[in-house]
Write an enzyme that holds these catalytic residues in place. Structure first.
Site: not given
Ligand code: ADP
Ligand code: MG
Length: 405
Positions: A200, A380
């Site tokens: 997001k 976080g």
């Molecule tokens: P982090 O925990 O490393 O900060 P986030 O929680 O922001 O990462 O996001 C991780 C999620 O984003 C993963 O579950 C992944 O599947 C999802 N994601 C990555 N690319 C896409 C995409 N193109 N469409 C939907 N979800 C995505």
């Protein structure tokens, strides 16, 4: 600079309250599934034990919301801790604060550990209730915070307690986290590239904005990239978008242009006919996303381009997967970036990783954390650090005095 346990002397016989992050995943039958967080704090615990301190160790686990939840007791954690420290007597109490807990804390001998019950069983913990903070503080003379993962929360055990003890210092893990994140954000080697991905835009927009004043290159990938593509006027089919953030995305691109920062978005994509492991998929140029398809990963040309940028960067900050790495068909982008960042590290670049899912991705690819300069343990907390926020659990710790620097 914050005072750390290395600045403390004469700990023999002193009661030291150590706030740790033992928020480990538990199986249905209550076993610890991953001991990483326990092992990460061992250097701090060992160092204090070796100095003859008497340790009162405390953590939260899960979200009991101020009530006792038998499934979230720290008993299995205590057993793991004892296994990790076979030569140290580890005891556990089934309450956080009480007369009985106080008695046990006072009965500790030098080099012994008393693990308290889950801090979040106490309703005052997350409310930062001064009464609870005072009771926790009464258990000890010195306070050590090694729970970087909880440092973005002002809770009784991370902030409140510091007002009622003589001394509040960082543990070794906390100090390592602060140092690595501070160093890359304030003294990066150039060129400095940030790779920000994940689901997001809304959860990372503040990070992106803060990084604009610091980086030379900004790679935006993952689900959040589609909101930026929409801002560029492209159609993105059924890809994940946050319409409320299109304008902010557009403004961020504009601001980057003015500052001379290169923003790298996908030029080609792996798109799928639905969101699923076995979805039909194809590679398309970014201008040609079919209406009924959705973007799942960066394409091979984009991988190459990011690789090239990463490999000539001397500082790299990476947070967030570049695609839906959980499904093998859409994991190649994230895997390629992981490999490129490892290679850059080998060639001497300073590399810092953060984010729960980013860590899960490198684990899935069997890339050890030691292949990077620093892997942040706090999801976080590291995100808020990268937003430039002051983390209350860090702010509350004493500064090094001139004499200890
Ligand atoms: P982090 O925990 O490393 O900060 P986030 O929680 O922001 O990462 O996001 C991780 C999620 O984003 C993963 O579950 C992944 O599947 C999802 N994601 C990555 N690319 C896409 C995409 N193109 N469409 C939907 N979800 C995505
Ligand atoms: Mg996540």
């Amino acid at each position: 600079m914050k005072k750390t346990i290395q600045d403390l002397t004469q700990l023999r016989g002193k009661r030291v309250f150590v706030r740790v992050d033992f928020n480990v995943p538990l199986s249905d039958d209550g076993q610890v599934m991953d001991t990483t967080r326990i092992r990460e704090t061992l250097p701090t615990l060992r160092a204090l034990v070796e100095q003859g301190a008497r340790l009162i160790v405390a953590s939260h686990l899960g979200r009991p919301k101020g009530k006792v939840d038998d499934a979230l007791r720290l008993s299995a954690v205590a057993e793991e801790l004892q296994r990790e420290l076979p030569d140290v007597p580890v005891r556990k109490v089934d309450e956080v604060v009480s007369a009985a807990v106080m008695e046990k804390a006072n009965a500790l001998k030098d080099g012994e550990i008393l693990l308290l019950e889950n801090l979040r069983f106490e309703p005052g913990e997350e409310k930062n209730d001064p009464e609870l903070a005072k009771k926790l503080a009464a258990l000890a003379d010195v306070y050590v915070n090694d729970a970087f993962g909880a440092a973005h929360r002002a809770h009784a055990s991370t902030e409140g307690i510091t007002h009622y003890v003589q001394e509040s210092v960082a543990g070794l893990l906390m100090a390592k986290e602060i140092e690595a994140l501070e160093r890359i954000l304030t003294q990066p080697h150039r060129p400095f590239t940030a790779i920000i991905g994940g689901a997001k835009v809304s959860s990372k927009i503040s990070v992106l904005k803060h990084l604009l004043d610091k980086v030379d290159n900004l790679v935006i990938g993952g689900g959040m990239a589609y909101t930026f593509l929409l801002g560029r006027g492209l159609s993105v089919g059924k890809s994940l978008v946050e319409p409320d953030f299109v304008e902010e995305a557009r403004q961020l691109e504009e601001a980057a242009k003015q500052k001379g920062i290169q923003i790298i978005l996908s030029q080609d994509l792996v798109v799928a006919d639905r969101f699923g492991k076995d979805a039909k998929h194809q590679i398309v140029p970014v201008e040609a996303i079919p209406d009924d398809w959705e973007g799942m990963d960066i394409g091979p040309e984009t991988r190459q381009r990011i690789r090239a940028v990463v490999e000539q960067s001397r500082s790299i900050l990476w947070n967030g997967p570049l695609g839906v790495f959980e499904f093998p068909a859409f994991s190649e982008g994230t895997r390629a970036i992981a490999e490129a960042v490892v290679k850059a590290t080998t060639n001497g670049a300073q590399t810092v990783l953060g984010g729960g899912d980013t860590l899960a991705a490198i684990e899935l690819f069997r890339v050890p954390g030691s292949s990077f300069s620093h892997v942040s343990t706090g999801g976080g907390a590291s995100l808020e650090f990268m937003e430039g926020k002051v983390l209350p659990g860090i702010a509350a710790l004493n500064e090094k005095t001139a004499a200890t620097v």
